[in-house]
Scaffold this motif. Structure first.
Motif, PDB file in Angstrom:
ATOM      1  N   GLY A  97      -5.996  -7.040   0.814  1.00  0.00           N
ATOM      2  CA  GLY A  97      -7.127  -6.102   0.760  1.00  0.00           C
ATOM      3  C   GLY A  97      -8.380  -6.739   0.198  1.00  0.00           C
ATOM      4  O   GLY A  97      -8.428  -7.940  -0.082  1.00  0.00           O
ATOM      5  N   CYS A 104       0.835  -1.198   0.000  1.00  0.00           N
ATOM      6  CA  CYS A 104       0.000   0.000   0.000  1.00  0.00           C
ATOM      7  C   CYS A 104       0.880   1.261   0.000  1.00  0.00           C
ATOM      8  O   CYS A 104       1.856   1.324   0.753  1.00  0.00           O
ATOM      9  CB  CYS A 104      -0.893  -0.008   1.246  1.00  0.00           C
ATOM     10  N   CYS A 144      -7.617  -1.254   0.305  1.00  0.00           N
ATOM     11  CA  CYS A 144      -6.696  -1.668   1.368  1.00  0.00           C
ATOM     12  C   CYS A 144      -7.510  -1.792   2.665  1.00  0.00           C
ATOM     13  O   CYS A 144      -8.249  -0.868   3.029  1.00  0.00           O
ATOM     14  CB  CYS A 144      -5.578  -0.647   1.530  1.00  0.00           C
ATOM     15  N   LEU A 163      -1.080  -5.270  -0.301  1.00  0.00           N
ATOM     16  CA  LEU A 163      -2.375  -5.029  -0.932  1.00  0.00           C
ATOM     17  C   LEU A 163      -3.108  -6.324  -1.258  1.00  0.00           C
ATOM     18  O   LEU A 163      -4.326  -6.331  -1.418  1.00  0.00           O
ATOM     19  CB  LEU A 163      -2.180  -4.198  -2.204  1.00  0.00           C
ATOM     20  N   ALA A 210      -8.285   7.524  -0.974  1.00  0.00           N
ATOM     21  CA  ALA A 210      -6.852   7.355  -1.290  1.00  0.00           C
ATOM     22  C   ALA A 210      -6.210   8.669  -1.715  1.00  0.00           C
ATOM     23  O   ALA A 210      -6.807   9.456  -2.452  1.00  0.00           O
ATOM     24  CB  ALA A 210      -6.685   6.309  -2.382  1.00  0.00           C
TER      25      ALA A 210
END
Ligand code: FES
Length: 243
Positions: free
Chosen positions: A54, A44, A63, A51, A81
């Protein structure tokens, strides 16, 4: 990065993810989206979280740690994000998936984006490629700040403070990120953080004074770079620490 076999198509579940180990310690996340394949950085860009752990619905990757999200077809940040994913080019040959790196770290990084090609070319000519093993130290607190660095691949850990009062100031994960920027400041001749490679890493090392000289000959580029540098420093210093 030359064209590199990363895994078999059959290794990646339909609308699923697979984390692949490359030679040299680099990890890459491969995603299947409706039968198309995409490859991104494995960790990430926020913190040191894989990731592949996730949530992924075949279109959007989330994530699980702080719910940053990305469009899997472009790597673009969506929702909360604050950063996109570093993307690798994918080539398919029968059942094999190959990747190659995207553009040069100097081209994809934000510091020099949009400046004249001739100025960027002069800066590229000053860059020296440096490969580091995991555990290698690039600089320590109090070292002369002569060069700055641009991350090509790998991860760099920053630590601030002295003796037993040190604290981690973050990890660098994204290709094109600049650190060691004290070398671009007249007022900061010494390092204020320690930078150490926590996995095999490739960097571009560039002398700060030589770049300032190049920028003096192109004031428009110099102004743009210094504006970006000041916002980059403000961004890094605000939440975490010095790089
Ligand atoms: S660690 Fe991934 S969103 Fe925070």
């Amino acid at each position: 990065m030359p064209k590199t076999l990363i895994c078999k198509r059959s290794d990646v579940p339909d609308n699923g993810l697979k984390e692949c180990d490359m030679q040299g310690g680099l990890k890459v996340l491969v995603a299947n989206s409706g039968g198309d394949y995409f490859a991104y950085q494995a960790m990430c860009p926020h913190q040191d979280v894989p990731l592949c752990e996730g949530l992924y619905d075949g279109a959007v990757l989330t994530c699980h740690q702080h719910l940053w999200q990305w469009d899997i077809r472009t790597g673009s940040a969506i929702g909360l994000a604050e950063a996109p994913l570093e993307c690798f080019k994918v080539e398919i040959d029968d059942d094999s998936i190959y990747i190659t790196a995207g553009g040069d770290a100097l081209d994809v990084g934000e510091l020099f984006s949009g400046i004249a090609d001739s100025t960027l070319g002069s800066i590229k000519a000053l860059a020296q490629r440096q490969e580091m093993q995991a555990g290698g130290t690039l600089y320590g607190i109090g070292d002369p700040a002569d060069d700055f660095f641009i991350l090509e691949s790998g991860r760099i850990e920053f630590v601030i403070g002295r003796d037993d009062r040190t604290s981690p100031a973050g990890f660098m994960l994204r290709k094109g990120e600049v650190f060691g920027w004290a070398a671009l400041l007249d007022s900061q001749p010494l390092r204020i953080a320690k930078a150490k490679c926590i996995e095999p890493s490739i960097l571009l090392r560039i002398n700060g004074k030589a770049v300032l000289k190049v920028l003096e000959s192109d004031p428009a580029a110099g102004y743009a770079v210094m504006r970006r540098l000041s916002s980059l420093i403000a961004r890094y210093l605000a939440p975490s620490g010095a790089k």
